[in-house]
Motif scaffolding. Structure first.
Motif, PDB file in Angstrom:
ATOM      1  N   LYS A   1       1.056  -1.127  -0.272  1.00  0.00           N
ATOM      2  CA  LYS A   1       0.124  -0.069   0.073  1.00  0.00           C
ATOM      3  C   LYS A   1       0.773   1.354  -0.134  1.00  0.00           C
ATOM      4  CE  LYS A   1      -4.117  -1.856   2.141  1.00  0.00           C
ATOM      5  NZ  LYS A   1      -4.992  -1.831   3.399  1.00  0.00           N
ATOM      6  N   GLU A   2       2.040   1.136   0.475  1.00  0.00           N
ATOM      7  CA  GLU A   2       2.835   2.304   0.613  1.00  0.00           C
ATOM      8  C   GLU A   2       3.363   2.612  -0.970  1.00  0.00           C
ATOM      9  OE1 GLU A   2       5.973   1.808   3.432  1.00  0.00           O
ATOM     10  OE2 GLU A   2       4.766   1.569   5.166  1.00  0.00           O
ATOM     11  N   LEU A   3       3.464   1.565  -1.690  1.00  0.00           N
ATOM     12  CA  LEU A   3       4.048   1.803  -3.099  1.00  0.00           C
ATOM     13  C   LEU A   3       2.589   1.964  -3.861  1.00  0.00           C
ATOM     14  CD1 LEU A   3       5.695  -1.567  -3.737  1.00  0.00           C
ATOM     15  CD2 LEU A   3       6.837   0.816  -3.225  1.00  0.00           C
ATOM     16  N   GLY A   4       1.403   2.470  -3.160  1.00  0.00           N
ATOM     17  CA  GLY A   4       0.282   2.707  -4.052  1.00  0.00           C
ATOM     18  C   GLY A   4      -0.466   1.473  -4.866  1.00  0.00           C
ATOM     19  N   VAL A   5      -0.026   0.548  -4.377  1.00  0.00           N
ATOM     20  CA  VAL A   5      -0.674  -0.789  -4.642  1.00  0.00           C
ATOM     21  C   VAL A   5      -1.780  -1.158  -3.733  1.00  0.00           C
ATOM     22  CG1 VAL A   5      -0.517  -3.225  -5.110  1.00  0.00           C
ATOM     23  CG2 VAL A   5       1.297  -1.892  -5.762  1.00  0.00           C
ATOM     24  N   ARG A   6      -3.206  -1.070  -4.076  1.00  0.00           N
ATOM     25  CA  ARG A   6      -4.277  -1.184  -3.381  1.00  0.00           C
ATOM     26  C   ARG A   6      -5.014  -2.546  -3.693  1.00  0.00           C
ATOM     27  NH1 ARG A   6      -7.443   4.239  -3.906  1.00  0.00           N
ATOM     28  NH2 ARG A   6      -8.418   3.517  -1.796  1.00  0.00           N
ATOM     29  N   ALA A   7      -4.722  -3.026  -4.549  1.00  0.00           N
ATOM     30  CA  ALA A   7      -5.474  -4.404  -5.222  1.00  0.00           C
ATOM     31  C   ALA A   7      -4.333  -5.225  -6.131  1.00  0.00           C
ATOM     32  CB  ALA A   7      -6.548  -3.925  -5.683  1.00  0.00           C
ATOM     33  N   VAL A   8      -4.719  -6.406  -6.387  1.00  0.00           N
ATOM     34  CA  VAL A   8      -3.854  -7.233  -6.993  1.00  0.00           C
ATOM     35  C   VAL A   8      -4.984  -8.342  -7.817  1.00  0.00           C
ATOM     36  CG1 VAL A   8      -1.565  -7.145  -5.854  1.00  0.00           C
ATOM     37  CG2 VAL A   8      -3.554  -9.135  -5.403  1.00  0.00           C
ATOM     38  N   VAL A   9      -4.250  -8.787  -9.082  1.00  0.00           N
ATOM     39  CA  VAL A   9      -4.902  -9.788  -9.815  1.00  0.00           C
ATOM     40  C   VAL A   9      -3.859 -10.646 -10.014  1.00  0.00           C
ATOM     41  CG1 VAL A   9      -6.559 -10.103 -12.043  1.00  0.00           C
ATOM     42  CG2 VAL A   9      -6.863  -8.123 -10.661  1.00  0.00           C
ATOM     43  N   SER A  10      -3.933 -11.994 -10.301  1.00  0.00           N
ATOM     44  CA  SER A  10      -3.056 -12.814 -10.500  1.00  0.00           C
ATOM     45  C   SER A  10      -3.671 -13.658 -11.151  1.00  0.00           C
ATOM     46  CB  SER A  10      -2.237 -13.623  -9.159  1.00  0.00           C
ATOM     47  OG  SER A  10      -1.370 -12.626  -8.710  1.00  0.00           O
ATOM     48  N   ALA A  11      -2.869 -14.299 -12.281  1.00  0.00           N
ATOM     49  CA  ALA A  11      -3.359 -15.493 -13.196  1.00  0.00           C
ATOM     50  C   ALA A  11      -2.376 -16.428 -13.208  1.00  0.00           C
ATOM     51  CB  ALA A  11      -3.932 -14.827 -14.581  1.00  0.00           C
ATOM     52  N   ARG A  12      -2.739 -17.857 -13.787  1.00  0.00           N
ATOM     53  CA  ARG A  12      -1.676 -18.831 -13.649  1.00  0.00           C
ATOM     54  C   ARG A  12      -1.087 -18.891 -14.897  1.00  0.00           C
ATOM     55  NH1 ARG A  12      -4.860 -22.583 -13.051  1.00  0.00           N
ATOM     56  NH2 ARG A  12      -5.461 -22.893 -15.228  1.00  0.00           N
ATOM     57  N   LEU A  13       0.408 -19.039 -15.214  1.00  0.00           N
ATOM     58  CA  LEU A  13       0.861 -19.280 -16.396  1.00  0.00           C
ATOM     59  C   LEU A  13       1.402 -20.595 -16.614  1.00  0.00           C
ATOM     60  CD1 LEU A  13       3.452 -16.344 -15.953  1.00  0.00           C
ATOM     61  CD2 LEU A  13       1.754 -16.463 -17.853  1.00  0.00           C
ATOM     62  N   GLY A  14       0.936 -21.269 -17.848  1.00  0.00           N
ATOM     63  CA  GLY A  14       1.055 -22.699 -17.981  1.00  0.00           C
ATOM     64  C   GLY A  14      -0.214 -23.306 -17.845  1.00  0.00           C
ATOM     65  N   LEU A  15      -0.072 -24.672 -17.864  1.00  0.00           N
ATOM     66  CA  LEU A  15      -1.539 -25.361 -17.923  1.00  0.00           C
ATOM     67  C   LEU A  15      -1.834 -25.631 -16.553  1.00  0.00           C
ATOM     68  CD1 LEU A  15      -0.619 -27.914 -20.697  1.00  0.00           C
ATOM     69  CD2 LEU A  15      -1.885 -25.864 -21.027  1.00  0.00           C
ATOM     70  N   ARG A  16      -3.233 -26.131 -16.232  1.00  0.00           N
ATOM     71  CA  ARG A  16      -3.531 -26.063 -15.018  1.00  0.00           C
ATOM     72  C   ARG A  16      -2.780 -27.254 -14.296  1.00  0.00           C
ATOM     73  NH1 ARG A  16      -7.984 -24.567 -12.302  1.00  0.00           N
ATOM     74  NH2 ARG A  16      -8.923 -23.676 -14.359  1.00  0.00           N
ATOM     75  N   GLU A  17      -2.662 -28.366 -15.030  1.00  0.00           N
ATOM     76  CA  GLU A  17      -1.875 -29.602 -14.492  1.00  0.00           C
ATOM     77  C   GLU A  17      -0.360 -29.408 -14.568  1.00  0.00           C
ATOM     78  OE1 GLU A  17      -2.771 -30.244 -19.024  1.00  0.00           O
ATOM     79  OE2 GLU A  17      -3.848 -29.224 -17.241  1.00  0.00           O
ATOM     80  N   ALA A  18       0.147 -28.416 -15.273  1.00  0.00           N
ATOM     81  CA  ALA A  18       1.655 -28.086 -15.076  1.00  0.00           C
ATOM     82  C   ALA A  18       1.658 -26.702 -14.989  1.00  0.00           C
ATOM     83  CB  ALA A  18       2.277 -28.594 -16.470  1.00  0.00           C
ATOM     84  N   PRO A  19       1.486 -25.851 -13.884  1.00  0.00           N
ATOM     85  CA  PRO A  19       1.721 -24.490 -13.689  1.00  0.00           C
ATOM     86  C   PRO A  19       3.148 -24.142 -13.882  1.00  0.00           C
ATOM     87  CG  PRO A  19       1.188 -25.401 -11.733  1.00  0.00           C
ATOM     88  CD  PRO A  19       0.873 -26.579 -12.871  1.00  0.00           C
ATOM     89  N   LEU A  20       3.443 -23.134 -14.547  1.00  0.00           N
ATOM     90  CA  LEU A  20       4.828 -22.723 -14.722  1.00  0.00           C
ATOM     91  C   LEU A  20       4.881 -21.305 -14.062  1.00  0.00           C
ATOM     92  CD1 LEU A  20       5.165 -22.818 -18.564  1.00  0.00           C
ATOM     93  CD2 LEU A  20       5.999 -24.479 -16.962  1.00  0.00           C
ATOM     94  N   GLY A  21       4.327 -20.635 -13.318  1.00  0.00           N
ATOM     95  CA  GLY A  21       4.411 -19.492 -12.558  1.00  0.00           C
ATOM     96  C   GLY A  21       3.062 -18.559 -12.838  1.00  0.00           C
ATOM     97  N   THR A  22       3.161 -17.287 -12.622  1.00  0.00           N
ATOM     98  CA  THR A  22       2.119 -16.708 -12.422  1.00  0.00           C
ATOM     99  C   THR A  22       2.204 -14.986 -13.204  1.00  0.00           C
ATOM    100  OG1 THR A  22       2.986 -15.468 -10.256  1.00  0.00           O
ATOM    101  CG2 THR A  22       1.478 -17.133 -10.171  1.00  0.00           C
TER     102      THR A  22
END
Length: 290
Positions: free
Chosen positions: A164-185
């Motif tokens: 919040k001190e950086l001005g970040v008040r919310a986040v949205v994340s999504a998976r990178l890679g396949l559901r059965e083999a995630p690679l990151g975000t």
């Protein structure tokens, strides 16, 4: 990696990728339309099947159009730079963020416990991701979907207030890679307290597009560094100095790579500097962690 003429990222190859993705989108749209027409004329028992197929191919069309759009945006940014309308070569993820309407993006690829490769679109994303590394908690590690301001501190007691001190008040994340083999975000750090559904959808589309292109198993690997030949990974050049500094800290502190990296992140947080800036001082021997 960038030499001003396209470097290892052949711009003609990227344009071919854009056209190929648009072609796939058009073909998926044709199939979807066919099922949409059949859905109206088929017998009652077959209509659910055609409805499912239409939705499936419309979703496929959307993914391919998103991939085409984000790469076309990067090609356009490179063209502007080459024409002298920008001071420095464009970063791929920065161009993607602008095209998607999500300014602060971070790609985090996990290669093992406690280790990750990170590409960011802007300084806010860089600092927010640094905070995640310092505190060992945050959206890149948990893939929460959407987390609004009221949940930041309760979900991540250390990361939330610092973000919040950086001005970040919310986040949205999504998976990178396949559901059965995630690679990151793929994580979007937002200044609004409540990310709307369009931002969440845009983040998911970008993640799908990167999964289908930069992170696809068929993407050619570079012979020298083993990374996929895609402009996303050109931004990882900045991380080389971090890896070098990590090795130096391991030697001087007699610790593991993950512990050395944690020390570097902690120093960056304490000095209110970027991890790369701190790593450069270590490599240049103008500072130590002792």
């Amino acid at each position: 990696m960038w030499d001003g003429t396209g470097g290892r990222y052949d711009q003609s190859a990227l344009r071919e990728l854009v056209e190929a993705e648009r072609g796939r989108a058009d073909r998926a749209a044709e199939v979807a339309l066919r099922h949409e027409i059949l859905m109206e004329t088929a017998v009652e028992t077959m209509r659910p099947f055609h409805r499912r197929m239409a939705r499936l191919h419309r979703a496929t069309e959307g993914r391919h159009r998103a991939a085409a759009d984000l790469h076309a945006g990067y090609v356009a940014a490179v063209k502007d730079w080459a024409a002298g309308r920008a001071d420095v070569p464009p970063a791929f993820l920065a161009a993607v963020a602008e095209n998607a309407g999500v300014r602060s993006l971070a790609v985090t690829l996990f290669s093992g416990p406690g280790t990750a490769a990170v590409v960011v679109s802007d300084p806010v994303a860089a600092r927010a991701n640094d905070l995640e590394c310092v505190f060992g908690e945050g959206p890149s590690r948990e893939m929460p979907g959407v987390c609004a301001e009221r949940e930041l501190s309760s979900r991540w007691p250390r990361f939330g207030p610092a973000a919040k001190e950086l001005g970040v008040r919310a986040v949205v994340s999504a998976r990178l890679g396949l559901r059965e083999a995630p690679l990151g975000t793929l994580t979007a750090y937002r200044p609004e307290p409540e990310p709307d559904a369009e931002i969440a959808r845009s983040t998911e589309l970008v993640a799908d597009a990167l999964t289908a292109t930069a992170l696809h198993p068929d993407t050619r690997l570079d012979a020298e560094d083993g990374l996929p030949v895609h402009p996303l990974f050109g931004d990882l050049d900045l991380e080389i100095v971090v890896h070098h500094a990590t090795g130096m800290v391991m030697a001087t502190q007699d610790c593991t790579a993950s512990d050395a990296l944690a020390l570097i992140h902690a120093r960056a947080y304490a000095l209110d500097e970027s991890v790369i800036e701190v790593a450069r001082t270590i490599v240049n021997r103008t500072s130590t962690l002792s």
